[in-house]
Write an enzyme that holds these catalytic residues in place. Sequence first.
Site, PDB file in Angstrom:
ATOM      1  N   ASN A 214       0.824  -1.218   0.000  1.00  0.00           N
ATOM      2  CA  ASN A 214       0.000   0.000   0.000  1.00  0.00           C
ATOM      3  C   ASN A 214       0.857   1.265   0.000  1.00  0.00           C
ATOM      4  OD1 ASN A 214      -2.356  -1.363  -0.158  1.00  0.00           O
ATOM      5  ND2 ASN A 214      -3.055  -0.953   1.914  1.00  0.00           N
ATOM      6  N   CYS A 266      -7.608   2.944   3.535  1.00  0.00           N
ATOM      7  CA  CYS A 266      -6.347   2.192   3.614  1.00  0.00           C
ATOM      8  C   CYS A 266      -5.121   3.056   3.317  1.00  0.00           C
ATOM      9  CB  CYS A 266      -6.402   1.008   2.652  1.00  0.00           C
ATOM     10  SG  CYS A 266      -7.835  -0.042   2.964  1.00  0.00           S
TER      11      CYS A 266
END
Length: 485
Positions: A214, A266
């Site tokens: 991420n 996220c």
Amino acid sequence: MRISIVGLGYVGLVTSAGLSEWGHDVVGIEASPSRLDSLRAGRMPFFEPALDEMVQRHTQNGRFRFVGSEDAEDDLVASDIVMVAVGTHDGKGGWETATATAALTRIVPAMADDAVLVVRSTLPPDFVASLPDLVHELRRQHGKMAIPILLNPEFTREGRAVRDFLHPDRVVLGVIDDPEEVGVGRLQDVYVAAEAPIVVLPGVAATLSKLGANLFLATKISFVNELAVLCDRYGADVDEVVSAMAFDARIGGAFLRAGVGFGGSCLPHQVTMTVRTAVEEGLHLPLLTAVDEVNHRQRARFVDLVMESVDGIESPRVALLGLTFKPDTDDLRDAPALTIAEELLRRGAAVRAYDPMSSAARRAAEFIPGLEIAGSAAEAVDGVHAIGLVTEWPEFSALDWNGLHELAAGTTVVDGRNALSPTAVTQAGFAYRAFGRGSLDAVAAVPVDGEATVPIRIESEVQPRSHDRGTSTRRAADADLRQPA
Ligand code: UGA
């Protein structure tokens, strides 16, 4: 296999439905009575394409059941695998491990001696490293044997989560404590159905591989947003630049769409939490700090572009198209549109927004006092002085810009996702502003037998070199750029 999933949020519900699809007997354990009621009534607590029908199918055929946390004891005792999928951030840029600890304290003593504990939530490395002590102590206090502990991070994207679960690029198994390899073996059996590479790593490495993925995606987005600044400065089109770079297999073209930057539950949080934790621990992470800064700058830049376009208007009215943090979701968590709407209101504009996901639009109006909600793009645009696109819902690429121009009081469209056709927008009479696409003025009229030209203004006094395209004019047909994937 009998599998219990603790927590029926995005991750837990998608995992439950996917495991049922692969033929397992799944019990979803949920603490929130209202979420349970809604699931039992056949209502999904959030929108996710294809999830609804999959959950319905497997609740009807009996493979997937829901129980409340208080009534889960029998199911926990009977499970071969118990997966924990509870939330782990506080919504303010910090980790929140208390929920995971409380869930483990409830679950772990109830599990059978031959069961496997799997953590699916994204957790900080320190917490992962502390799990063996926590879990084994809980087992010892209740006179039970040690159990294998594994980490199984998820890599699903909202809006494509069902597909991502069933057909992942890879499955990562993190071994936290599994001396006999019973846990790894059992999870390998489960994930055979995914027909994807299974990577087995130590637990801390597995959690860093999830965070690392991420953080890298976030870095790509901030990188392309910085590249867009160079493109605007020197008169190039960022999509064209990226399309040439993307042929290099080391680079690729994915996640290089410039615009208002990344939102959601996220990427922004994981960047902020990583930087914050690093600072607390005396680590220096200048790259990730800059990724965060660039991302916030994009939202501010969007607001500036809109406000510049209504400069001099006493009571400016602005339409925002799209509120969710990306298309195909109703999720508003850290959605750029919310920050943007708040800032526009603060700077004195009246803001009317439209999002195809009407439930999300209603919630946005609750969060942001003063935000008006429209029932369609045309209603949002009616009488406004500027139009800003924040979420690239597919219906916005097909808008009738000529019709909208007749409704709008002003003449600028700020495309925060580089998702619109500059040709369609400028030929309708709007000026077009975006990120790394230069500044395009409205096209006055299209010659009957000629091709329209779209004048490009370069955002600096520096003249591009003569071989650069787009020095002064560009064929309108060429300006129709790649739509985002
Ligand atoms: C992200 C990751 O992509 C998933 O792999 C991961 O499993 C998930 O987080 C998670 O940790 O659970 P998600 O938050 O659903 O998934 O959203 P993304 O598709 O990553 O998009 C995040 C944001 O970046 C969106 O606001 C999107 O509009 C923006 N974005 C994306 C860009 O601005 N440019 C791009 O080129 C791509």
